[in-house]
Design a protein around this motif. Sequence first.
Motif, PDB file in Angstrom:
ATOM      1  N   ALA A 265     -28.523 -29.439   2.803  1.00 34.97           N
ATOM      2  CA  ALA A 265     -27.920 -30.240   3.870  1.00 34.97           C
ATOM      3  C   ALA A 265     -27.496 -31.604   3.345  1.00 34.97           C
ATOM      4  O   ALA A 265     -26.436 -32.137   3.718  1.00 34.97           O
ATOM      5  CB  ALA A 265     -28.916 -30.394   5.019  1.00 34.97           C
ATOM      6  N   LEU A 266     -28.309 -32.178   2.459  1.00 35.30           N
ATOM      7  CA  LEU A 266     -27.963 -33.478   1.873  1.00 35.30           C
ATOM      8  C   LEU A 266     -26.685 -33.361   1.048  1.00 35.30           C
ATOM      9  O   LEU A 266     -25.819 -34.253   1.096  1.00 35.30           O
ATOM     10  CB  LEU A 266     -29.124 -33.967   1.000  1.00 35.30           C
ATOM     11  CG  LEU A 266     -29.057 -35.414   0.522  1.00 35.30           C
ATOM     12  CD1 LEU A 266     -29.254 -36.378   1.680  1.00 35.30           C
ATOM     13  CD2 LEU A 266     -30.127 -35.671  -0.552  1.00 35.30           C
ATOM     14  N   ARG A 267     -26.546 -32.285   0.319  1.00 29.12           N
ATOM     15  CA  ARG A 267     -25.344 -32.073  -0.486  1.00 29.12           C
ATOM     16  C   ARG A 267     -24.108 -31.928   0.410  1.00 29.12           C
ATOM     17  O   ARG A 267     -23.047 -32.492   0.114  1.00 29.12           O
ATOM     18  CB  ARG A 267     -25.517 -30.833  -1.357  1.00 29.12           C
ATOM     19  CG  ARG A 267     -24.390 -30.615  -2.348  1.00 29.12           C
ATOM     20  CD  ARG A 267     -24.755 -29.612  -3.412  1.00 29.12           C
ATOM     21  NE  ARG A 267     -24.706 -28.235  -2.924  1.00 29.12           N
ATOM     22  CZ  ARG A 267     -25.757 -27.442  -2.833  1.00 29.12           C
ATOM     23  NH1 ARG A 267     -26.964 -27.879  -3.173  1.00 29.12           N
ATOM     24  NH2 ARG A 267     -25.632 -26.194  -2.409  1.00 29.12           N
ATOM     25  N   LEU A 268     -24.256 -31.200   1.508  1.00 23.62           N
ATOM     26  CA  LEU A 268     -23.129 -31.033   2.436  1.00 23.62           C
ATOM     27  C   LEU A 268     -22.730 -32.363   3.073  1.00 23.62           C
ATOM     28  O   LEU A 268     -21.535 -32.661   3.231  1.00 23.62           O
ATOM     29  CB  LEU A 268     -23.498 -30.024   3.529  1.00 23.62           C
ATOM     30  CG  LEU A 268     -23.666 -28.574   3.085  1.00 23.62           C
ATOM     31  CD1 LEU A 268     -24.185 -27.729   4.250  1.00 23.62           C
ATOM     32  CD2 LEU A 268     -22.348 -28.001   2.571  1.00 23.62           C
ATOM     33  N   ALA A 269     -23.722 -33.163   3.444  1.00 18.22           N
ATOM     34  CA  ALA A 269     -23.432 -34.460   4.040  1.00 18.22           C
ATOM     35  C   ALA A 269     -22.767 -35.388   3.027  1.00 18.22           C
ATOM     36  O   ALA A 269     -21.870 -36.176   3.375  1.00 18.22           O
ATOM     37  CB  ALA A 269     -24.709 -35.084   4.578  1.00 18.22           C
ATOM     38  N   HIS A 270     -23.197 -35.293   1.774  1.00 24.01           N
ATOM     39  CA  HIS A 270     -22.578 -36.093   0.717  1.00 24.01           C
ATOM     40  C   HIS A 270     -21.103 -35.730   0.572  1.00 24.01           C
ATOM     41  O   HIS A 270     -20.225 -36.609   0.452  1.00 24.01           O
ATOM     42  CB  HIS A 270     -23.320 -35.855  -0.602  1.00 24.01           C
ATOM     43  CG  HIS A 270     -22.767 -36.641  -1.750  1.00 24.01           C
ATOM     44  ND1 HIS A 270     -21.783 -36.153  -2.590  1.00 24.01           N
ATOM     45  CD2 HIS A 270     -23.052 -37.895  -2.193  1.00 24.01           C
ATOM     46  CE1 HIS A 270     -21.490 -37.048  -3.509  1.00 24.01           C
ATOM     47  NE2 HIS A 270     -22.247 -38.124  -3.289  1.00 24.01           N
ATOM     48  N   GLN A 271     -20.804 -34.450   0.599  1.00 20.95           N
ATOM     49  CA  GLN A 271     -19.409 -34.009   0.532  1.00 20.95           C
ATOM     50  C   GLN A 271     -18.614 -34.528   1.722  1.00 20.95           C
ATOM     51  O   GLN A 271     -17.464 -34.955   1.578  1.00 20.95           O
ATOM     52  CB  GLN A 271     -19.361 -32.476   0.488  1.00 20.95           C
ATOM     53  CG  GLN A 271     -19.936 -31.880  -0.788  1.00 20.95           C
ATOM     54  CD  GLN A 271     -20.095 -30.370  -0.699  1.00 20.95           C
ATOM     55  OE1 GLN A 271     -19.820 -29.754   0.335  1.00 20.95           O
ATOM     56  NE2 GLN A 271     -20.567 -29.760  -1.780  1.00 20.95           N
ATOM     57  N   HIS A 272     -19.249 -34.517   2.877  1.00 18.60           N
ATOM     58  CA  HIS A 272     -18.585 -34.998   4.100  1.00 18.60           C
ATOM     59  C   HIS A 272     -18.262 -36.484   3.980  1.00 18.60           C
ATOM     60  O   HIS A 272     -17.145 -36.921   4.321  1.00 18.60           O
ATOM     61  CB  HIS A 272     -19.488 -34.738   5.303  1.00 18.60           C
ATOM     62  CG  HIS A 272     -18.914 -35.179   6.606  1.00 18.60           C
ATOM     63  ND1 HIS A 272     -18.014 -34.415   7.322  1.00 18.60           N
ATOM     64  CD2 HIS A 272     -19.112 -36.324   7.333  1.00 18.60           C
ATOM     65  CE1 HIS A 272     -17.681 -35.054   8.426  1.00 18.60           C
ATOM     66  NE2 HIS A 272     -18.333 -36.206   8.458  1.00 18.60           N
ATOM     67  N   LEU A 273     -19.218 -37.264   3.492  1.00 18.14           N
ATOM     68  CA  LEU A 273     -19.008 -38.706   3.383  1.00 18.14           C
ATOM     69  C   LEU A 273     -18.021 -39.066   2.274  1.00 18.14           C
ATOM     70  O   LEU A 273     -17.419 -40.141   2.298  1.00 18.14           O
ATOM     71  CB  LEU A 273     -20.339 -39.410   3.125  1.00 18.14           C
ATOM     72  CG  LEU A 273     -21.342 -39.418   4.284  1.00 18.14           C
ATOM     73  CD1 LEU A 273     -22.652 -40.039   3.838  1.00 18.14           C
ATOM     74  CD2 LEU A 273     -20.772 -40.185   5.479  1.00 18.14           C
ATOM     75  N   SER A 274     -17.855 -38.178   1.323  1.00 17.43           N
ATOM     76  CA  SER A 274     -16.951 -38.443   0.195  1.00 17.43           C
ATOM     77  C   SER A 274     -15.486 -38.294   0.574  1.00 17.43           C
ATOM     78  O   SER A 274     -14.601 -38.786  -0.150  1.00 17.43           O
ATOM     79  CB  SER A 274     -17.273 -37.500  -0.967  1.00 17.43           C
ATOM     80  OG  SER A 274     -18.590 -37.699  -1.431  1.00 17.43           O
ATOM     81  N   ALA A 275     -15.220 -37.610   1.671  1.00 23.39           N
ATOM     82  CA  ALA A 275     -13.834 -37.384   2.098  1.00 23.39           C
ATOM     83  C   ALA A 275     -13.253 -38.645   2.725  1.00 23.39           C
ATOM     84  O   ALA A 275     -13.955 -39.373   3.442  1.00 23.39           O
ATOM     85  CB  ALA A 275     -13.782 -36.235   3.099  1.00 23.39           C
TER      86      ALA A 275
END
Length: 372
Positions: free
Chosen positions: A246-256
């Motif tokens: 979940a942390l990895r997915l959120a990181h991807q989300h914030l990187s956009a």
Amino acid sequence: MTVVGNWPDPDALTAAAERAGAEAASADATGCIGADVVEALTAAGFPTCFVPRRWGGAELSLDAVTRAVALVGEQNASAAWIASLLAYNGRFGAYLPIDGQKEIWAEGPETRLVSSMVAAGVTAEQVHGGWSLRGRWLYVSGVEFADWALVSSAPPREGDRSILVFAVHRDAFTHERSWSSIGMHGTGSHTLVVDEVFVPEYRTFVWDDMRQGVVPLPATHAQAAPLFSVNGLTFAAPILGAARYALRLAHQHLSAAVSGARAASRQSSRVAFTRAAGEIDAAELLLARVAATADAGPARDGLAERSHRDATLAVELLVEAVDRLFRVTGTRGQAASHGMQRVWRDVHAAASHAALQFEPAALAYTRALLNE
């Protein structure tokens, strides 16, 4: 991906995790992990983790197993749950008398054991040389591909020496597809059914011995650990891995790159992300102490109760972290095609397990602390 350097075959472990990740969405949709994932977990060595060395087992540390299960959980929480149970059910098998152990591991330490102490309408009648057993057991994760099952004569009660655990071969049980939950779909935690089977005495042990860590043979610290000093690791490690995902997915989300209203909320999302990352790290440290405590030797002076407390507290931290990350991804994370909604469902379903509830762990901890 986190590396588990002291795993006997790191390449097989990595391959199993990747295989599980590739099929995470399909397992969620179909309600079971694929046969190839099961074979990959077996090849990685999960069933052998706590099997006595005399039968070819690896006798690994609890720390190594926790890290390996979490690694799979970073890819697929249901597969990690099965991996963990394949490992820890081997630990249960070490409580059988020597002849029972010899029988279940006759074909090698890769035997797939499942278990359930959730007995429903069980009849266990003592007969010459053993027991006549029939009944139903609920929530048997992995029952569809099990070689042996370990099932109790009744719901366990502390100190009750009449409650036995029976080892039953796959030829003697069937299963009913009954698992339908909001999450952890791929665990296939169906109902195991025994119409009637003879179980010899040497394939039984007293449940309370397992609770206390009374092993019939010389054993490693991991095998002889009291149940509630390590039971939380069984179910918390998959949640730890899922939270990392979940942390990895959120990181991807914030990187956009974003604009408009989403840009205005970006600061609060970053704060929530940071807090969740810290909660996941804190939970990992608590679980590492649980594993290290059991690996160090017999649990005395309330250490077992502290470990139970730590495991349940770690799970509360992980659930809170995943909730924060779920909110960070917003509407996008709720889409059926997005991994975040699956991990959110999986974590909440897994955290509902009886072994992960903080209140009974807290009460047991204070009783030990106050010598009550």
